[in-house]
Design an enzyme around this catalytic site. Sequence first.
Site, PDB file in Angstrom:
ATOM      1  N   SER A 235      44.674 -26.694  20.220  1.00 30.68           N
ATOM      2  CA  SER A 235      44.192 -26.897  18.846  1.00 30.68           C
ATOM      3  C   SER A 235      43.415 -28.212  18.770  1.00 30.68           C
ATOM      4  O   SER A 235      42.717 -28.571  19.726  1.00 30.68           O
ATOM      5  CB  SER A 235      45.354 -26.844  17.842  1.00 30.68           C
ATOM      6  OG  SER A 235      46.241 -27.905  18.011  1.00 30.68           O
TER       7      SER A 235
ATOM      8  N   LYS B 220      42.729 -24.118  13.251  1.00 31.26           N
ATOM      9  CA  LYS B 220      43.602 -24.892  14.158  1.00 31.26           C
ATOM     10  C   LYS B 220      44.985 -25.116  13.546  1.00 31.26           C
ATOM     11  O   LYS B 220      45.994 -25.141  14.270  1.00 31.26           O
ATOM     12  CB  LYS B 220      42.946 -26.227  14.515  1.00 31.26           C
ATOM     13  CG  LYS B 220      41.619 -26.095  15.263  1.00 31.26           C
ATOM     14  CD  LYS B 220      41.776 -25.377  16.600  1.00 31.26           C
ATOM     15  CE  LYS B 220      40.484 -25.423  17.396  1.00 31.26           C
ATOM     16  NZ  LYS B 220      40.575 -24.711  18.676  1.00 31.26           N
TER      17      LYS B 220
END
Length: 273
Positions: free
Chosen positions: A154, A172
């Site tokens: 992420s 994310k």
Amino acid sequence: MTSSAVDTQEIFKQGIFKGKILLCSGGGTGICRDMTESIVRHGAKAVIVSRKIDKLQKAAEEMSKSAGGEVFAVQADVRKPEDVERAVAEAIKKFGRIDFLINGAAGNFLAPFEKLSYNAIKTVIEIDLLGTINLTKAVLPYLKASKGSIINVSMTLQYRGVPLQSHAGAAKAGIDALTRHWATEFGPSGIRVNGIAPGPIAATEGMKRLLSKQATPRTIPLQRFGELGDVSQSGVFLFSEAANYITGLTVVVDGGHWLTTSSSSYPDNLSKM
Ligand code: COA
């Protein structure tokens, strides 16, 4: 691995991943390519998955040589379940098992929310978030069989919020949530699920295109930009037996950047964008 980052072979034993098979989306470039290469150096074989087969094939050949192992390229768009199912079937046909999954495929660009088309937002969320979901769904039966491990890649920009990145930040944040949900759900099957949130890593697409010019090493607590090897060594650690009791954790590899830097990402011409 880049020059001054620590070589994981000086920290971890060489053959720790012997017999293991890694499947990595986005493994043809940048952070995920370097992570794949490091894991192969420790004895694993790898399948890298991405949209553009020419580039991917070239990367696989280069990595096989440099890491002294086997890296196999499979074309797939992670947004398409049928592509993902086919890629996983090809990986299984080639190597017979999957032990490690890296969800790294991503797409991003800087854009004000009001200027983003519906399709632009959908595209980034589909590549990053849905791509992670699709690939994990297809690989899960094999990870259950091998009691394997997942790393979701992420970012840190969703922790505090950053202008021009709401589409990617939303994706994310979803990926970070999946890391925790899957850790709880897959844990009883012996599968560990962790994340890596890289900060400003030199010589990556993200650094070139997404980070404001105002971000300098002096704005980062550790006073330097990261290197590819900084992320890879965390990947090797999370897949290794040294992390056997770690699951549901997203490791931030950013030199402390997000703690000190958020609004530095305002571009000079924000009001005109
Ligand atoms: N700003 C605003 N909108 C953008 C954009 C930008 N810089 N780049 C793409 N879009 C929009 C497109 O206009 C399109 O929307 P529309 O149909 O309403 O016009 C939508 O996003 C999809 O773009 P497209 O290029 O057709 O999709 P794709 O599936 O071929 O590629 C990306 C999507 C994100 C991969 C592509 O935009 C890209 O190459 N990005 C840069 C590379 C990258 O992201 N690298 C990895 C992460 S650092």
